[in-house]
Design an enzyme around this catalytic site. Structure first.
Site, PDB file in Angstrom:
ATOM      1  N   CYS A   1       0.834  -1.215   0.000  1.00 28.59           N
ATOM      2  CA  CYS A   1       0.000   0.000   0.000  1.00 28.59           C
ATOM      3  C   CYS A   1       0.865   1.259   0.000  1.00 28.59           C
ATOM      4  CB  CYS A   1      -0.856   0.051   1.259  1.00 28.59           C
ATOM      5  SG  CYS A   1      -1.795  -1.396   1.612  1.00 28.59           S
TER       6      CYS A   1
HETATM    7  N1  LIG Z   1      -3.519  -0.565  -1.317  1.00 25.20           N
HETATM    8  C1  LIG Z   1      -4.009  -0.553  -0.104  1.00 25.20           C
HETATM    9  N2  LIG Z   1      -4.417  -1.691   0.487  1.00 25.20           N
HETATM   10  N3  LIG Z   1      -4.164   0.669   0.512  1.00 25.20           N
HETATM   11  C2  LIG Z   1      -4.609   0.830   1.889  1.00 25.20           C
HETATM   12  C3  LIG Z   1      -5.176   2.203   2.104  1.00 25.20           C
HETATM   13  C4  LIG Z   1      -5.637   2.471   3.547  1.00 25.20           C
HETATM   14  C5  LIG Z   1      -6.371   3.788   3.665  1.00 25.20           C
HETATM   15  N4  LIG Z   1      -6.624   4.118   5.068  1.00 25.20           N
HETATM   16  C6  LIG Z   1      -7.701   3.747   2.886  1.00 25.20           C
HETATM   17  O1  LIG Z   1      -8.691   3.376   3.475  1.00 25.20           O
HETATM   18  O2  LIG Z   1      -7.747   4.054   1.700  1.00 25.20           O
END
Ligand SMILES: NC(=[NH2+])NCCC[C@H](N)C(=O)O
Length: 414
Positions: A404
């Site tokens: 991420c």
């Molecule tokens: N590629 C990922 N899994 N990104 C996680 C993003 C977390 C972020 N708090 C959201 O909800 O967007």
């Protein structure tokens, strides 16, 4: 594309250049009341989150990866001319509902009072109502857009910006600049748009397969480049099937694209599994991490394989077995699905919640993971994967892991 600035034709080719964002004051501009809307499950301690992110970045650099920071690139892009800086401010304010009026004028003047680096930092961290010196205009902020005194911010913080995986996605010699699902993250891809349009390293050297000016939503955590002609895209809380069809159509018909297969994988629509990469990542030519909770009791799920027909239109095949589908589209005789948390009823959901499936592959069979997911890490090692562990007590409060927090810009071809 002459001299492409982006080259990502797999999830596993040796990683040479990556886009990062170091957590800043924005993560401490989260409050208990705003946490949910800002997509966080707790409020990180900034000092430690920065130390953890620096450790992550240093781990990549020690393994030969060039680390670029989106905010630095934005400063360089907006610094190409004063007109570009003003165009960005105008667009940024407009997208926040400040098309014109007193609040718009006061914010525009305030933003222009900073040097470019501090302005970009300020936009990421957010602008509080009490920062604006009303004497600047000797008037109250009386227009509707800026008048909600209950909202402490005139411009909201962007605490998710350190998850650079999502506002854009490198695919082949190009990129998708994403229309994000939630308001809290939509401004992030405006920085990407200006970097790709005006930064000397990228302007004219990147195919934009899909820009952010769409009504349908897509996020990079759902976009996986399985090889130089096959994509997997999650149908998730964050990416709609309409976006996937639109992107597939673009990639199938754009002469600069060599992608001819899109595997749309349906996953549960919830916060814990918000993107496909929270439950599924590629770690080697024939090895994947998978969270068992995305399959039904019979191990089945909904998968749609899209390819172009003779007229370039999309034709679709429905599948239900992830392993068999991957073997078919990747022409593999065997493959290894490494289960998060060893598929244990308690360990798997615990470690998936803290991104135990969310590996960043830096070379075939070599990954970066969060140290806290020790059972998943052990499983990876038992499957002969080389694991670099990074620390994550504060970073993981944002519900994202190493994949991420990174957007590959260059991977060596396999
Ligand atoms: N590629 C990922 N899994 N990104 C996680 C993003 C977390 C972020 N708090 C959201 O909800 O967007």
């Amino acid at each position: 594309m002459e001299n492409p600035a982006i080259n990502v034709n797999s999830e596993i080719g040796k990683l040479k250049t990556v886009l990062l964002k170091r957590p800043g004051a924005e993560v401490e501009n989260i409050t208990p009341d705003t946490m949910e809307n800002l997509l966080f499950d707790d409020i990180p301690y900034l000092k430690i989150a920065q130390e953890e992110h620096d450790y992550f970045a240093e781990t990549l650099r020690k393994n030969g990866v060039e680390t670029l920071y989106i905010d630095d690139l934005a400063v360089e892009a907006l610094g190409q001319s004063s007109e570009i800086r003003q165009e960005f401010i105008k667009q940024y304010l407009s997208e926040h509902g400040y098309e014109a009026g007193v609040t718009h004028d006061v914010l525009q003047e305030y933003l222009n009072s900073f040097d470019l680096h501090d302005m970009v930092t300020k936009l990421y961290s957010g602008i509080r109502r009490n920062e604006i010196d009303l004497d600047l205009k000797n008037e109250t902020l009386h227009d509707l857009a800026g008048s909600d005194a209950n909202d402490p911010f005139l411009l909201d913080p962007l605490p998710n910006a350190y998850f650079t995986r999502d506002p854009q996605a490198s695919i082949g010699s190009g990129i998708t600049i994403n229309h994000m699902t939630f308001k809290a993250r939509q401004p992030e891809s405006l920085f990407t748009e200006f970097v790709m349009k005006y930064h000397p390293r990228f302007a004219g050297h990147v195919n934009v397969w899909r820009d952010r000016n769409h009504s349908t939503r897509i996020e990079g955590g759902d976009e996986l480049v399985l090889n130089d002609h096959v994509l997997a895209i999650g149908v998730s809380q964050r990416t709609s099937s309409k976006s996937i069809e639109g992107l597939a159509q673009e990639l199938f018909t754009n002469n600069d694209s060599h992608f001819d297969t899109v595997v749309a994988i349906e996953i549960p629509h919830n916060h814990a599994m918000m993107h496909l990469d929270t439950v599924f990542t590629m770690v080697n030519k024939d090895q994947f991490t998978v969270f068992p909770g995305i399959m039904d009791e019979a191990g089945k799920m909904n998968i749609f394989v899209m390819t172009p027909d003779e007229n370039g239109k999309i034709k679709m095949e429905h599948h239900t077995d992830l392993g068999e589908t991957l073997k078919q589209v990747l022409h593999l005789s065997e493959l290894d699905l490494i289960m998060t948390g060893n598929a244990d009823d308690i360990v798997a959901p615990r470690e998936q919640w803290n991104d135990g499936s969310n590996t960043l592959t830096i070379a075939p069979g070599e990954v970066v993971t969060y140290n806290r997911n020790y059972v998943s890490n052990e499983m990876l090692r038992e499957h002969d994967i080389l694991v670099h562990e990074v620390i994550s007590s504060e970073l993981s409060r944002g519900r994202g892991g190493p994949r991420c927090m990174s957007q590959p810009l260059w991977r060596e071809d396999l």
